[in-house]
Design a protein around this motif. Structure first.
Motif, short mmCIF file in Angstrom:
data_model
loop_
_atom_site.label_atom_id
_atom_site.label_comp_id
_atom_site.label_asym_id
_atom_site.label_seq_id
_atom_site.Cartn_x
_atom_site.Cartn_y
_atom_site.Cartn_z
N TRP A 60 40.12 36.84 27.62
CA TRP A 60 39.72 36.13 28.83
C TRP A 60 38.44 36.73 29.40
N THR A 61 37.55 35.90 29.87
CA THR A 61 36.39 36.33 30.65
C THR A 61 36.62 35.90 32.08
N LEU A 62 36.67 36.86 32.99
CA LEU A 62 37.03 36.56 34.38
C LEU A 62 35.81 36.13 35.18
N PRO A 63 35.96 35.10 36.00
CA PRO A 63 34.84 34.60 36.81
C PRO A 63 34.65 35.44 38.07
N VAL A 64 34.31 36.71 37.90
CA VAL A 64 34.22 37.61 39.04
C VAL A 64 33.23 38.72 38.71
N SER A 65 32.54 39.22 39.72
CA SER A 65 31.66 40.36 39.54
C SER A 65 32.50 41.64 39.49
N PRO A 66 32.13 42.60 38.63
CA PRO A 66 32.89 43.86 38.58
C PRO A 66 32.83 44.64 39.88
N ALA A 67 31.79 44.45 40.68
CA ALA A 67 31.66 45.19 41.93
C ALA A 67 32.84 44.89 42.85
N GLY A 68 33.52 45.93 43.29
CA GLY A 68 34.67 45.76 44.18
C GLY A 68 35.97 45.45 43.48
N LEU A 69 35.95 45.24 42.17
CA LEU A 69 37.17 44.93 41.43
C LEU A 69 37.87 46.22 41.02
N ARG A 70 39.19 46.26 41.24
CA ARG A 70 39.97 47.42 40.81
C ARG A 70 40.90 47.01 39.67
N VAL A 71 41.27 48.00 38.86
CA VAL A 71 42.17 47.74 37.74
C VAL A 71 43.39 48.64 37.87
N LEU A 72 44.56 48.06 37.65
CA LEU A 72 45.83 48.80 37.64
C LEU A 72 46.27 48.91 36.19
N VAL A 73 46.37 50.15 35.70
CA VAL A 73 46.81 50.37 34.32
C VAL A 73 48.16 51.06 34.32
N GLY A 130 43.01 41.27 47.74
CA GLY A 130 44.39 41.47 47.29
C GLY A 130 44.83 40.50 46.22
N GLY A 131 44.05 39.48 45.97
CA GLY A 131 44.34 38.56 44.87
C GLY A 131 43.75 39.08 43.58
N GLY A 132 43.99 38.37 42.49
CA GLY A 132 43.43 38.79 41.21
C GLY A 132 44.20 38.23 40.04
N TRP A 133 44.36 39.03 39.01
CA TRP A 133 44.97 38.58 37.76
C TRP A 133 46.00 39.63 37.30
N VAL A 134 47.10 39.13 36.75
CA VAL A 134 48.16 40.00 36.24
C VAL A 134 48.54 39.53 34.84
N GLY A 135 48.61 40.47 33.91
CA GLY A 135 49.09 40.18 32.56
C GLY A 135 50.25 41.09 32.22
N CYS A 136 51.29 40.52 31.59
CA CYS A 136 52.47 41.34 31.29
C CYS A 136 53.19 40.78 30.06
N ALA A 137 53.52 41.66 29.13
CA ALA A 137 54.36 41.26 28.01
C ALA A 137 55.75 40.88 28.52
N GLN A 138 56.37 39.92 27.86
CA GLN A 138 57.69 39.46 28.29
C GLN A 138 58.83 40.19 27.58
N ASP A 152 30.98 45.25 31.64
CA ASP A 152 29.65 45.67 31.17
C ASP A 152 28.62 45.68 32.29
N GLY A 153 29.13 45.63 33.55
CA GLY A 153 28.24 45.63 34.70
C GLY A 153 27.92 44.24 35.21
N ALA A 154 28.11 43.24 34.35
CA ALA A 154 27.80 41.86 34.75
C ALA A 154 29.01 40.95 34.68
N ALA A 155 29.94 41.25 33.79
CA ALA A 155 31.12 40.41 33.59
C ALA A 155 32.32 41.29 33.27
N VAL A 156 33.52 40.68 33.31
CA VAL A 156 34.75 41.40 33.01
C VAL A 156 35.51 40.63 31.94
N GLN A 157 35.89 41.33 30.89
CA GLN A 157 36.68 40.72 29.82
C GLN A 157 38.02 41.45 29.72
N VAL A 158 39.06 40.70 29.41
CA VAL A 158 40.41 41.25 29.24
C VAL A 158 40.98 40.71 27.94
#
Length: 375
Positions: A60-73, A130-138, A152-158
């Motif tokens: 997936w390529t997310l329609p969002v700037s990486p600036a201000g985006l956080r990731v939960l691992v 507080g919104g965003g995207w969540v992925g989880c194996a079932q 990569d500074g311009a886009a976010v891929q997952v």
């Protein structure tokens, strides 16, 4: 055809990423990644050789700037870090090899690169609102789902890869990431039949005695707890009662008795007897290792795989695809329960889920671990 390789009718070599090569097999063109990392390509992900048994899935390529985006691992096991960080930060990789073996997934280590985050089973990306995207194996019964988020500074891929039988994956955009993470985690637990009994009040010898526990100390503490009205449900004997890692039915020199002598005394004092085991680990100094070196999981060179560093040195892991190992594990569980321990604290379970060369299938030490966990 090797699983995880992409089958394409026509591929332009000049369009391939660095380290990706073409080969022909059974009349098909295979596109294979020969680097050490997963490589995104044409909306899919090519696994590295160590994960060649993986299935690949979409990116997936997310329609969002990486600036201000956080990731939960999500960490691989209890010693692995679970982090909530700005996506453009760097995910730290442990420098010491034993920390990689003992505290992380050796086949999918933290990236160590800025803007590149790896996660196991679940991942979330969170906007400032507080919104965003969540992925989880079932399901994670027999399958490892590896997530990766890359900025990569311009886009976010997952993307993700799966090691083992293919299982469904949920991917959603949500106005409330926290609520979605909780819902996805609950659904995963339901799918895997997670048990949620009420918590017990457990006295554990480790936090007072470490490995220097004795039979007398266990009984004395249980007596004092009863005398002073401390309402513990379980008195659990931890590490230190056994002769060596793997030699669970032989007493250590300092214990002053045998673990089988304890349950009757604890039951008489009104508490449930508990026992600690690390059933999948074996010390190189143990009688088990000396008597059955063929039971050890192996590395690529055929040597017993190093599973970590503790107890003053390295240790190994049992090959849980070996029929005799499965019989031994059944016998161990039956023996300690026969002694009267109805509460078992099973530790270091990652030892049955390490990537290595196994008896039944090459490089199958992870994919067949469900057999051992179900004994």
């Amino acid at each position: 055809m090797l699983r995880g390789a992409l089958q394409e009718a026509q591929v332009v070599t000049a369009d391939l990423p660095e380290g990706v090569r073409l080969s022909r097999r059974a009349g098909h063109t295979l596109v294979q990644n020969w680097t050490a990392e997963p490589v995104p390509w044409q909306g899919r992900v090519l696994p590295p050789p160590a994960l060649r048994s993986c299935m690949t899935s979409r990116q997936w390529t997310l329609p969002v700037s990486p600036a201000g985006l956080r990731v939960l691992v999500n960490g691989y096991q209890s010693w692995s870090e679970a982090e909530l960080r700005p996506i453009e930060d760097t995910q730290a990789t442990p420098l010491m090899r034993w920390r990689q073996e003992q505290g992380h997934d050796p086949a999918f280590l933290p990236s160590g690169a800025p803007g590149r985050w790896r996660s196991h089973t679940l991942i979330a990306l969170i906007r400032p609102d507080g919104g965003g995207w969540v992925g989880c194996a079932q399901d994670a019964t027999r399958t490892f789902t590896h997530w990766e988020a890359h900025s990569d500074g311009a886009a976010v891929q997952v993307w993700y890869t799966q090691e083992g039988p293919e299982v469904p994956v949920a991917w959603e955009e949500t106005p409330d990431v926290i609520r979605s993470v909780e819902a996805q985690a609950a659904r995963l637990g339901q799918n895997m039949g997670a048990r949620t009994p009420p918590p017990l009040r457990v006295w554990c010898s480790w936090y007072s005695y470490y490995r220097n526990v004795t039979l007398e100390a266990m009984i004395d503490n249980a007596r004092q707890a009863r005398q002073y009205g401390l309402e513990f449900d379980v008195f659990q004997l931890d590490d230190g009662f056994q002769a060596d890692l793997g030699d669970w039915t032989e007493p250590s020199a300092h214990f002053g008795g045998h673990a089988r002598d304890l349950p009757a005394a604890l039951t008489g004092l009104g508490v449930t007897p508990g026992l600690w085991l690390a059933p999948f680990l074996v010390a190189p100094t143990s009688r088990l290792f000396a008597g059955h070196p063929e039971w050890m999981l192996r590395d690529r060179q055929g040597n017993p795989l190093l599973a970590g560093h503790n107890w003053g040195g390295p240790y190994h892991a049992l090959d849980t695809t070996h029929p005799d190992v499965l019989d031994w594990l059944r016998e161990l569980a039956s023996t300690v329960r026969g002694w009267g321990y109805t509460y078992l604290k099973l530790d270091f379970l990652y030892g049955a889920a390490l990537p290595g060369f196994a008896t039944i299938l090459p490089w199958a030490g992870r994919r067949l671990t469900g057999w051992a966990f179900r004994l």
